[in-house]
Design an enzyme around this catalytic site. Structure first.
Site, mmCIF file in Angstrom:
data_model
loop_
_atom_site.group_PDB
_atom_site.id
_atom_site.type_symbol
_atom_site.label_atom_id
_atom_site.label_comp_id
_atom_site.label_asym_id
_atom_site.label_seq_id
_atom_site.Cartn_x
_atom_site.Cartn_y
_atom_site.Cartn_z
ATOM 1 N N HIS A 17 34.779 34.306 47.327
ATOM 2 C CA HIS A 17 35.560 35.310 48.047
ATOM 3 C C HIS A 17 34.874 35.728 49.340
ATOM 4 O O HIS A 17 33.647 35.777 49.405
ATOM 5 C CB HIS A 17 35.780 36.545 47.162
ATOM 6 C CG HIS A 17 36.680 36.274 46.011
ATOM 7 N ND1 HIS A 17 38.057 36.338 46.107
ATOM 8 C CD2 HIS A 17 36.409 35.908 44.739
ATOM 9 C CE1 HIS A 17 38.588 36.038 44.935
ATOM 10 N NE2 HIS A 17 37.610 35.767 44.084
ATOM 11 N N PRO A 18 35.679 36.071 50.354
ATOM 12 C CA PRO A 18 35.095 36.561 51.608
ATOM 13 C C PRO A 18 34.597 37.990 51.434
ATOM 14 O O PRO A 18 34.986 38.686 50.497
ATOM 15 C CB PRO A 18 36.284 36.534 52.577
ATOM 16 C CG PRO A 18 37.463 36.777 51.697
ATOM 17 C CD PRO A 18 37.133 36.048 50.400
ATOM 18 N N GLU A 44 59.339 47.228 55.276
ATOM 19 C CA GLU A 44 58.378 46.569 54.391
ATOM 20 C C GLU A 44 57.150 46.129 55.171
ATOM 21 O O GLU A 44 56.029 46.253 54.702
ATOM 22 C CB GLU A 44 59.024 45.368 53.708
ATOM 23 C CG GLU A 44 60.056 45.752 52.677
ATOM 24 C CD GLU A 44 60.857 44.559 52.199
ATOM 25 O OE1 GLU A 44 61.116 43.641 52.994
ATOM 26 O OE2 GLU A 44 61.235 44.569 51.029
ATOM 27 N N PHE A 78 31.099 42.303 47.489
ATOM 28 C CA PHE A 78 31.956 43.281 46.836
ATOM 29 C C PHE A 78 33.317 42.637 46.620
ATOM 30 O O PHE A 78 33.918 42.110 47.548
ATOM 31 C CB PHE A 78 32.074 44.516 47.722
ATOM 32 C CG PHE A 78 33.097 45.514 47.270
ATOM 33 C CD1 PHE A 78 32.910 46.237 46.104
ATOM 34 C CD2 PHE A 78 34.237 45.745 48.025
ATOM 35 C CE1 PHE A 78 33.844 47.176 45.693
ATOM 36 C CE2 PHE A 78 35.170 46.684 47.628
ATOM 37 C CZ PHE A 78 34.977 47.395 46.456
ATOM 38 N N ILE A 80 37.215 43.039 45.308
ATOM 39 C CA ILE A 80 38.282 43.978 44.976
ATOM 40 C C ILE A 80 39.615 43.307 45.275
ATOM 41 O O ILE A 80 39.736 42.556 46.232
ATOM 42 C CB ILE A 80 38.138 45.300 45.761
ATOM 43 C CG1 ILE A 80 39.131 46.345 45.243
ATOM 44 C CG2 ILE A 80 38.263 45.075 47.255
ATOM 45 C CD1 ILE A 80 38.834 47.749 45.739
#
Length: 129
Positions: A17-18, A44, A78, A80
Site C-alpha cells: 500500500h502507498p 455525488e 499506516f 486505512i
C-alpha cells in the site's frame, strides 16, 4: 477471517500500500475524483471530492509528520481504508492509532486490509456484471 495467513503474509500485504497522505497519493486521488466528476452527478462528485484536501499544504505536512512517527513505531506504512473518510478523519485515526500497542495496531491494520480487499473484490464483481 483468514486464519491461515502468517504474520509475514499480512506484513507483505501491508507493504503493497502507498503511504496515505503523501502528495503523490493525494494528486492521484484528485485525478481519480475528477474522472468520477465526469461520470456521476455533480452532487455525488462534490461529496467524493470533499474527502481529499489537496489544496491544503498543512494537511500534507501533518500526514508526513505522523506517517514518519507511525513508521518509526510500527515499522510499516499506516494502513486505512480511505473510502468514505475525509482527510481530517484519516489524520484523527492516525493520531489515535499511534497510541496503540504494536500488537493492537497489527490487529487494526489487519482489519483495515480486510476492508480494503473486500471493497476491491466488490468493485471487480460490479465491473464484471
Amino acid at each position: 477471517e483468514a486464519p491461515m495467513l502468517a504474520r509475514g503474509d499480512w506484513e507483505e500485504a501491508f507493504a503493497a500500500h502507498p503511504e496515505i497522505g503523501n502528495q503523490r497519493f493525494m494528486e492521484k486521488k484528485t485525478e481519480e475524483l475528477r474522472t468520477l466528476h465526469a461520470q456521476f452527478s455533480s452532487g455525488e462528485a462534490r461529496a467524493a471530492m470533499g474527502n481529499v484536501a489537496v489544496e491544503q499544504p498543512e494537511v500534507f505536512e501533518e500526514f508526513a509528520r505522523l506517517n514518519a512517527a507511525y513508521g518509526e513505531k510500527f515499522g510499516r506504512v499506516f494502513l486505512i481504508c480511505v473510502t468514505g473518510r475525509t482527510a481530517d478523519e484519516m489524520l484523527e485515526s492516525l493520531r489515535r492509532r499511534l497510541q496503540e500497542t504494536p500488537e493492537a495496531e497489527y490487529e487494526t491494520a489487519k482489519e483495515q486490509e480486510r476492508m480494503i480487499t473486500h471493497l476491491r473484490i466488490d468493485k471487480l464483481l460490479q465491473a464484471k456484471l
